[in-house]
Scaffold this motif. Structure first.
Motif, PDB file in Angstrom:
ATOM      1  N   PHE A 166       0.829  -1.203   0.000  1.00  0.00           N
ATOM      2  CA  PHE A 166       0.000   0.000   0.000  1.00  0.00           C
ATOM      3  C   PHE A 166       0.862   1.250   0.000  1.00  0.00           C
ATOM      4  O   PHE A 166       1.876   1.337   0.695  1.00  0.00           O
ATOM      5  CB  PHE A 166      -0.899  -0.005   1.235  1.00  0.00           C
ATOM      6  N   ALA A 168       0.232   5.449   0.367  1.00  0.00           N
ATOM      7  CA  ALA A 168      -0.716   6.541   0.613  1.00  0.00           C
ATOM      8  C   ALA A 168      -0.365   7.785  -0.198  1.00  0.00           C
ATOM      9  O   ALA A 168      -1.247   8.514  -0.654  1.00  0.00           O
ATOM     10  CB  ALA A 168      -0.752   6.878   2.102  1.00  0.00           C
ATOM     11  N   GLY A 269      -3.433   0.307  -3.331  1.00  0.00           N
ATOM     12  CA  GLY A 269      -4.372   1.357  -2.960  1.00  0.00           C
ATOM     13  C   GLY A 269      -4.694   2.288  -4.108  1.00  0.00           C
ATOM     14  O   GLY A 269      -5.340   3.328  -3.908  1.00  0.00           O
ATOM     15  N   ASP A 310     -10.805   6.950  -1.521  1.00  0.00           N
ATOM     16  CA  ASP A 310      -9.941   6.671  -0.375  1.00  0.00           C
ATOM     17  C   ASP A 310      -9.028   5.493  -0.707  1.00  0.00           C
ATOM     18  O   ASP A 310      -9.496   4.360  -0.892  1.00  0.00           O
ATOM     19  CB  ASP A 310     -10.811   6.343   0.834  1.00  0.00           C
ATOM     20  N   ARG A 311      -7.735   5.749  -0.776  1.00  0.00           N
ATOM     21  CA  ARG A 311      -6.796   4.688  -1.142  1.00  0.00           C
ATOM     22  C   ARG A 311      -6.778   3.565  -0.107  1.00  0.00           C
ATOM     23  O   ARG A 311      -6.585   2.395  -0.459  1.00  0.00           O
ATOM     24  CB  ARG A 311      -5.393   5.276  -1.360  1.00  0.00           C
ATOM     25  N   ALA A 312      -6.969   3.889   1.143  1.00  0.00           N
ATOM     26  CA  ALA A 312      -7.018   2.845   2.177  1.00  0.00           C
ATOM     27  C   ALA A 312      -8.240   1.943   1.975  1.00  0.00           C
ATOM     28  O   ALA A 312      -8.168   0.719   2.169  1.00  0.00           O
ATOM     29  CB  ALA A 312      -7.050   3.477   3.566  1.00  0.00           C
ATOM     30  N   ARG A 315      -7.458  -0.448  -0.873  1.00  0.00           N
ATOM     31  CA  ARG A 315      -6.634  -1.551  -0.383  1.00  0.00           C
ATOM     32  C   ARG A 315      -7.474  -2.536   0.428  1.00  0.00           C
ATOM     33  O   ARG A 315      -7.269  -3.758   0.350  1.00  0.00           O
ATOM     34  CB  ARG A 315      -5.490  -0.998   0.469  1.00  0.00           C
TER      35      ARG A 315
END
Length: 352
Positions: A166, A168, A269, A310-312, A315
């Protein structure tokens, strides 16, 4: 379980650079080992695996300049499988259609995962003829409608969770990863990036069959401002490219059976902007891990809003749905349900 995995010989397991099927076989084989199964892999001799390796060739055929007839090598591979099949509880083929007559007479339960496109009408009589052979699809969209065949499940591909970590923080570019071919539409990716005014980095191989297309249609576009062509890249380079991208462009123009690079981007992500073809609606949750589009204009517009994803969360979708362990567990469940020669599922036969 004693499991024999049978890989194609075109690429190493896992491939050095590009290669979809052999990469999936690698992740699946190692994940099965991690789950405690006794796994043997038949593949090219330069393969790297935690399972026992039975080399069917000296090296992967695409990298072997002496190879003149790949079919001969694959026929020999199937002969090797036939001679060892009795040592295993199940044989899992990833070699297309070539093994279907053998699977019918093997004497050991088998499963075939079909990794390619099946929307070609001339394939349908073949699927019907071998409808007694257990088959797995890699997406529901891959299955041709109205064709009676031996489907026993759909198993989505998966990746080791630490393979593509991941990220961010990202750069100010988008990425295209895959093959340069008419159906992958890197030309669309270039036009989308140009309209959106964002840099595009292209990591792609050119097969011999697509060399003329590359020279005539794509190579002239690579001189446009903001376009970088990287050629084929390895896993470390892929992690850096995908992890640093604002988005992956997946502008396909064919019924893609799965799309490995889509979940590779998710692992980092990185959201995906993809055409609404093939398996895409099964992989992308709109606004969560990507955006589905149907035109150059809508794709360029999507790039203006992709940063709101939202990249989180992207993921998290990967971790829930697309890990190698989940893939392996799904396959084990199917292995145990495949009937043996007495019509019993392996789970029942092994406990008898």
């Amino acid at each position: 379980m004693r499991i024999l995995q049978v890989a194609p010989l075109y690429e190493r397991v896992p491939p050095v650079t590009y290669g979809g099927t052999e990469r999936v076989v690698s992740y699946l084989t190692d994940a099965l080992v991690d789950l405690g199964h006794d796994v043997t892999l038949v593949a090219s001799g330069d393969s790297i695996t935690r399972a026992e390796l039975i080399p069917a060739t000296r090296m992967s055929l695409r990298l072997d300049d002496t190879c003149r007839d790949s079919l001969a090598h694959h026929i020999r591979e199937l002969g090797m499988v036939a001679s060892r099949a009795g040592e295993f509880d199940i044989v899992h083929f990833h070699t297309g259609f070539l093994q279907l007559p053998l699977a019918r007479r093997l004497g050991t339960p088998s499963l075939t995962t079909l990794h390619g496109r099946l929307d070609v009408e001339e394939l349908w009589p073949l699927l019907h003829e071998f409808r007694d052979i257990p088959l797995v699809s890699i997406s529901d969209a891959q299955r041709p409608q109205g064709v009676e065949t031996g489907w026993v499940g759909t198993v989505y591909h998966g990746l080791p969770p630490d393979l593509l970590p991941f990220r961010a923080q990202v750069g100010n570019y988008v990425a295209f990863v895959g093959r340069v071919s008419p159906e992958k539409r890197v030309d669309r990716a270039i036009e989308i990036a140009q309209r959106a005014g964002i840099e595009l980095r292209i990591a792609a191989k050119v097969d011999v069959v697509d060399q003329e297309y590359f020279e005539a249609e794509i190579k002239p576009l690579l001189d446009l401002p903001g376009i970088s062509y990287l050629g084929e890249i390895n896993e470390e380079e892929k992690a850096d490219l995908l992890g640093g991208a604002r988005a992956l462009l997946f502008p396909i123009d064919w019924p893609e059976p799965f799309g490995m690079v889509v979940i590779e981007a998710m692992s980092c992500g990185t959201p995906v902007v993809a055409w609404n073809h093939g398996s895409v609606p099964e992989l992308i949750e709109e606004g969560v891990n990507g955006l589905i589009v149907d035109s150059i204009e809508s794709a360029a517009s999507a790039l203006q809003s992709v940063d709101t994803i939202d990249r989180a969360a992207c993921r998290a979708v990967f971790e829930q749905r697309f890990t190698a362990e989940r893939m392996a567990r799904d396959y084990v469940a199917i292995y145990r349900a495949v009937p043996d020669g007495n019509g019993r599922g392996l789970r029942e036969a092994m406990s008898a």
